[in-house]
Design an enzyme around this catalytic site. Structure first.
Site, short mmCIF file in Angstrom:
data_model
loop_
_atom_site.label_atom_id
_atom_site.label_comp_id
_atom_site.label_asym_id
_atom_site.label_seq_id
_atom_site.Cartn_x
_atom_site.Cartn_y
_atom_site.Cartn_z
N SER A 57 0.66 -1.25 0.05
CA SER A 57 -0.16 -0.03 0.00
C SER A 57 0.74 1.10 0.18
O SER A 57 1.77 1.25 0.69
CB SER A 57 -0.89 0.04 1.06
OG SER A 57 -1.62 1.10 1.15
N GLY A 58 0.67 2.18 -1.14
CA GLY A 58 1.43 3.42 -1.06
C GLY A 58 2.54 3.33 -1.96
O GLY A 58 3.12 4.33 -2.07
N THR A 114 -1.75 2.64 -8.32
CA THR A 114 -3.28 3.28 -8.89
C THR A 114 -2.73 4.62 -9.88
O THR A 114 -3.39 4.54 -10.91
CB THR A 114 -3.87 3.90 -7.63
OG1 THR A 114 -4.48 2.92 -6.86
CG2 THR A 114 -5.25 4.77 -8.22
N ASN A 119 -0.94 5.21 3.22
CA ASN A 119 -1.29 5.91 2.05
C ASN A 119 -2.32 6.96 1.85
O ASN A 119 -3.29 6.69 2.42
CB ASN A 119 -1.41 4.78 0.81
CG ASN A 119 -1.54 5.25 -0.50
OD1 ASN A 119 -1.69 6.48 -0.86
ND2 ASN A 119 -1.78 4.52 -1.42
N SER A 142 -5.29 5.55 -0.80
CA SER A 142 -5.16 4.15 -0.91
C SER A 142 -6.49 3.38 -1.49
O SER A 142 -7.60 3.93 -1.10
CB SER A 142 -4.85 3.75 0.42
OG SER A 142 -5.00 2.11 0.52
N SER A 143 -6.14 2.69 -2.21
CA SER A 143 -7.44 1.80 -2.93
C SER A 143 -8.09 0.91 -1.83
O SER A 143 -7.51 -0.22 -1.57
CB SER A 143 -7.09 1.18 -4.23
OG SER A 143 -6.63 1.98 -4.95
N GLY A 180 -2.94 -3.00 -2.03
CA GLY A 180 -1.45 -3.47 -1.94
C GLY A 180 -1.23 -4.39 -0.49
O GLY A 180 -2.55 -4.35 0.17
N GLU A 227 -0.78 -5.05 3.10
CA GLU A 227 -0.85 -4.25 4.31
C GLU A 227 -0.38 -4.96 5.70
O GLU A 227 -0.83 -6.16 5.85
CB GLU A 227 -2.25 -3.76 4.61
CG GLU A 227 -2.75 -2.78 3.26
CD GLU A 227 -4.11 -2.46 3.38
OE1 GLU A 227 -4.46 -1.32 2.57
OE2 GLU A 227 -4.74 -2.78 4.28
#
Length: 1060
Positions: A110-111, A115, A160, A163-164, A387, A389
């Site tokens: 994540s981050g 994306t 993030n 974050s998605s 991502g 985590e």
């Protein structure tokens, strides 16, 4: 050591190595050092063969403009620095070339920038693919789907800022021509628990804050919007703003995206009503009253009930009680059960989560409907998924997210490490196995069904026997997990949960809430409540049939995500995969901040070292023989268009024909393996050159055809102008128009008077007559700008004294020419200028309106001014006899052909050319009169049109035998090489000499003397003066004889000479 610069990137500094396959040392430390060096120089992309490594810069980089799109479009990978555009262009071209679906798997924690990479991929495809209005509409939807889904599916987390919180697989569908004409989105596991609770320093989904900040005053009043800290669903974390994010402008972008996608205005309003209704619903709180829940403030029920279009009392009733089916003695009855405070809060949150999740599904479905196409042809899939985590507290959502990432890592291992090595063994390629960690063991730990059952199977079993909410079920789950997988080497338990040793590291999961979140049950009471809404839109979100019999175990969240993950893997395995491995350089989210240990950890668990080792030891390219042969067959004559032999032998023939080193490839049992990308690029460049050559050949033939057709049209139009209006000369009626009879390309002494690149429409030598009718030679040149008359004069002084030099005698602007007069009978034309001055030449074709042709002299001077007159008299022959008489010039000339003459009336011509024997034209011509294409070795039958004598036209027809003998002399069809020609092999002209031909001895045949001067008007005509002696080679009934003078053979009019 000085700075290096990339060879094709405008002197951009090169930092480290572009492709880490070229690293001298293959260690984690060397990989990290190379990435750091490039990152600090603002190069965020690096290759490992075809795999792209992307490091999040946490700032906007300058190399994502239209200039870069143009630079990378159609370029080979090695031509430019590493870039996501290069990977995308390669993916797009492979789809078009191989007609195979492609996909790109973007992975990382994540981050790490997944994306953003997906956005650039979709933006590049939108730019480089063509299409009309429908295609542009699809492109707009593809691009506008990003801000819409980000608003409803992304949120700020500790790791993030954007974050998605859902996974998506975006398929961009293409026509066979490469235009994006459709698309489809598959979404996975929206983290809907975020709607009702967030961790510290995190936010809810972006749309809530966008609506509060960006809505108009009228919308705020209608939706009851307050500040973020007023809402329980937003104020738990105390974080409302995100650095670098403008929620107000993002809201306008979100609403514009809904408009582009085609969501109607009333539906847009109801979408916002649901979002606002969820916030108001979260403010409904409960108190305990005699072990039963009771709404603390019934006033707070009014606004959510109003926004959702439901009855306030029914809402209160469904939040505090639930209908249950009871079975006793074979009978079934429904009873109302009053909920306690904890159960009431759970019911409220379940309704809020269900509303938001179904709204999100509606938006995805709206995008899909706007892009759907009836027939799927080709596609490029972009996987942008949450991502890996690791938080301070990791719950059920993190467990599902990390499981999906394990599956993606398994795909990467399967296709880049495991499958590649297995393929070498199967194909009989010499190979030393490379060890790597295969995370299939972790995937099995999570998703196995039996022997031993995986964590998800145990979780589903516990949820199936669970009857009430509470900590008891979670404790039971922990005990059963310990019994089922407690001895697994990748599993440990602790007092509040369990630990899984993921590929990216150990993660501790808090068992609290696992069972409740896995059940994911929405009670029928709440579905029934929403189906009673006054709003059609909300009712459409709850289409369940509550009257149908329920059979079987209800699906759980874990079973759903497991099914979706396996379906995703199946979809990806059907495509040709490409990989982007994203790396997060720090936790501060600041540019140029490099945490060595964090990056090294990511390099280790992403398996980059093993990837480099396999790539270095292996082969960059492999293809089955048939496909390789099909793609590169065009390189040799033997293989194109069809190779007649075994496929393996055909591939070997191709490789040897391009001189590829044997150590650069190996032949497997069914495939060819090429070691270095550069060898493949060599093949591609040679193939492109071949196609370019063929394209130029086709273009040349087409342009020749168009030019010939246009010329024939122009010739017919020109003939039609004079038809039935003017008598024609026999040697002009069929004459092809050459235009440049002087050979201007080889005469810079004449071109000096023209502008640079000025087009020449006509150029020839003419005779000018002065006021005393004395003839002077001039060169006449006609261009779109003017008419030039060029003469010669002797230089009187200076270093070139005594030399003859060209002089521009006169220039007439085309704009000043009023008209051109033609005499109807013989040979003269007159140019009328706007200032009434005149110019006359003869004997070019063209007639005037009467037998007398008076004209005024331009200047008064010695010899007298005034007027002069041309007097035309009827005589004999085709050549004008000129006789000055004072201020008159008598021109005597015979009649021409009738006014109605055209090509068909002149016999003995084919396509405007007289027919002669090929053997009569020699091949030792040493001089060319004009700068026309080389015709010294061509058959005379393709010569320019010649005069047919009046006698030949009126005389007897040739015999049948003569006609048969002359058949082979007809002009051959020159449109395509290799067409069957008329059989005259024995009379084919000899090949062109390799050296200068020797002067031929004078033939001892008949000769003739010139009676008149004649200037050749075409490249195969002779030029001679009075009394010149010509060697006669052949007489022809057409009146045009063949002779030789000054070493040159050619045609000349027989009535200009007498035999001697």
């Amino acid at each position: 050591m000085g700075s290096k610069y990339h060879w094709q990137s405008q002197n951009v500094k090169q930092s480290g190595v572009d492709d880490m396959v070229l690293l001298s040392k293959i260690t984690e430390e060397a990989i990290v050092e190379n990435l750091k060096k490039r990152y600090m120089d603002d190069y965020i992309f690096t290759y490992i063969g075809p795999v792209l490594i992307s490091v999040n810069p946490f700032k906007q980089m300058p190399y994502f403009t239209d200039r870069e799109i143009e630079l990378y479009q159609g370029a080979a990978q090695y031509e430019n620095p590493p870039h996501v555009y290069a990977l995308t262009d390669n993916m797009y071209r492979n789809m078009m070339i191989d007609s195979e679906n492609q996909c790109v798997i973007i992975s990382g924690e994540s981050g790490a920038g997944k994306t953003v990479a997906a956005k650039y991929i979709m933006g590049y495809i939108s730019k480089v693919s063509g299409g009309g209005s429908k295609v542009q509409h699809v492109k707009d939807i593809i691009l506008q789907s990003n801000p819409l889904l980000e608003a409803f599916g992304n949120a700020k987390t500790v790791r993030n800022n954007n974050s998605s919180r859902f996974g998506k697989y975006f398929e961009i569908q293409f026509s066979r021509g490469g235009e994006p004409d459709g698309g489809k989105i598959s979404n996975f596991l929206l983290e809907k628990s975020r709607v009702v609770s967030q961790n510290e320093n995190e936010r809810n989904f972006h749309i809530f804050y966008q609506m509060i900040e960006g809505s108009s005053n009228q919308q705020k009043e209608a939706l009851g919007i307050m500040t973020p800290d007023y809402y329980n669903y937003l104020n738990q974390s105390g974080t409302y703003k995100v650095d670098g994010t403008n929620d107000s402008s993002d809201f306008q972008e979100t609403m514009e995206a809904m408009q582009v996608i085609g969501i109607p205005g009333d539906c847009q309003t109801q979408v916002l009503q649901i979002v606002a209704g969820i916030l108001h619903l979260g403010n409904v709180s409960f108190i305990e009253a005699g072990n039963y829940a009771q709404v603390e403030s019934t006033d707070l029920l009014a606004f959510p009930a109003y926004l959702l279009g439901i009855n306030q009392n029914r809402l209160q009733d469904k939040l505090t009680s639930r209908k249950m089916d009871s079975k006793w003695g074979g009978k079934s009855e429904s009873i109302n059960v009053t909920l306690n405070q904890e159960q009431a809060c759970y019911t409220r949150d379940a309704l809020a989560k269900a509303l938001y999740a179904r709204l999100f599904d509606y938006l995805v479905e709206a995008i899909n409907k706007a892009m759907q196409k009836p027939l799927e042809e080709l596609s490029i899939g972009v996987l942008d998924i949450y991502g890996f985590e690791i938080f301070q507290r990791n719950g059920f959502e993190q467990f599902c997210i990390n499981f999906v990432n394990e599956k993606l890592q398994q795909i990467f291992i399967e296709l880049t490490l495991k499958a590649e090595q297995e393929e070498y063994v199967q194909e009989g390629i010499k190979w030393t196995p490379i060890e790597y960690f295969n995370n299939k063991i972790v995937c099995d730990l999570i998703e196995n069904k039996l022997n031993p059952p995986g964590i998800m199977s145990v979780l589903d079993d516990v949820c199936a026997t669970m009857h009430a909410k509470g900590e008891g079920a979670d404790s039971t789950l922990l005990q059963k997990l310990q019994a089922a997988v407690g001895t697994h080497e990748h599993f440990n338990s602790w007092n509040s949960g369990f630990i899984i040793h993921h590929y990216a590291g150990k993660v501790s999961y808090d068992i609290s809430g696992f069972c409740e979140r896995n059940r994911d049950v929405l009670f029928p009471d709440l579905i029934e409540l929403m189906q009673s809404s006054e709003q059609n839109f909300i009712r459409s979100l709850f289409p369940e049939n509550l009257n149908s019999d329920k059979k079987g175990r209800p699906s759980t969240a874990s079973s759903k995500i497991k099914r979706q993950a396996n379906e995703l893997v199946d979809t990806l395995m059907k495509c040709t995969p490409h990989y982007i491995r994203c790396i997060k350089p720090n936790e501060t989210k600041r540019p140029r901040d490099w945490e060595e240990s964090r990056v090294k950890h990511q390099v280790e668990y992403l398996g980059l070292r093993e990837n480099i080792r396999v790539r270095r030891a292996g082969f960059a390219y492999r293809r089955v023989f048939q496909k390789f042969l099909q793609r590169y067959a065009i390189l040799t004559l033997e293989t194109f268009p069809c190779w007649r032999g075994g496929e393996q032998q055909g591939v070997l023939h191709l490789l040897r024909s391009v001189n590829m080193d044997p150590d650069q490839y190996q032949m497997g049992r069914t495939k060819i393996f090429v070691k270095n990308p550069e060898s493949l690029f060599l093949l591609e460049e040679m193939r492109e050159r071949k196609f370019d050559t063929f394209a130029r050949t086709i273009q040349k033939a087409w342009r020749k055809y168009i030019a010939r057709r246009k010329y024939e049209q122009m010739r017919e139009e020109a003939s039609d102008i004079l038809y039935n209006s003017k008598e024609r000369r026999k040697n002009s009626i069929n004459r092809n128009f050459v235009g440049d009879y002087l050979g201007m390309e080889d005469k810079p002494e004449l071109r000096q008077f023209l502008a640079k690149r000025e087009r020449i429409d006509f150029a020839d030598s003419v005779t000018k007559y002065d006021r005393r009718f004395k003839s002077i030679k001039r060169d006449l040149i006609l261009t779109p700008k003017g008419i030039y008359l060029i003469g010669r004069e002797k230089v009187k002084k200076g270093p070139e004294k005594g030399q003859i030099k060209e002089v521009l005698k006169r220039r007439l602007d085309i704009a000043n020419v009023r008209s051109v007069s033609l005499r109807l009978g013989s040979s003269c034309f007159k140019i009328h200028r706007s200032d009434s001055s005149l110019h006359n030449t003869s004997p070019l074709p063209g007639p005037c309106s009467a037998n007398k042709f008076p004209f005024r002299l331009k200047k008064e001077g010695w010899g007298g001014g005034g007027t002069r007159t041309l007097v035309f008299q009827k005589g004999q022959g085709n050549v004008a006899q000129l006789k000055p008489a004072g201020k008159s010039l008598n021109v005597t000339i015979g009649d021409g052909l009738p006014k109605t003459s055209n090509n068909s009336l002149i016999k003995g011509y084919q396509n405007g050319a007289a027919q002669f024997s090929r053997r009569t034209i020699g091949t030792s011509q040493q001089e060319e009169a004009y700068s026309t294409p080389n015709k010294c070795n061509r058959p005379p039958s393709s010569a320019l049109p010649k005069l047919g004598s009046q006698k030949a036209r009126q005389g007897h027809a040739p015999s049948r035998t003569q006609m048969a003998n002359l058949d082979f002399l007809n002009v051959p069809d020159q449109g395509m090489s290799g067409m069957q020609r008329k059989r005259s092999i024995s009379q084919r002209p000899p090949p062109a000499p390799t050296s200068r031909p020797k002067t031929q001895p004078r033939p001892l045949g008949p000769r003739c003397r010139a009676l008149y001067q004649y200037a050749g008007q075409d490249v195969d005509e002779l030029t001679f003066d009075v009394n010149d002696v010509i060697d006669l080679i052949k007489e022809d009934v057409s009146g045009w004889w063949i002779g030789r003078i000054h070493g040159k053979e050619g045609l000349f009019p027989g009535n200009y000479v007498e035999k001697i």
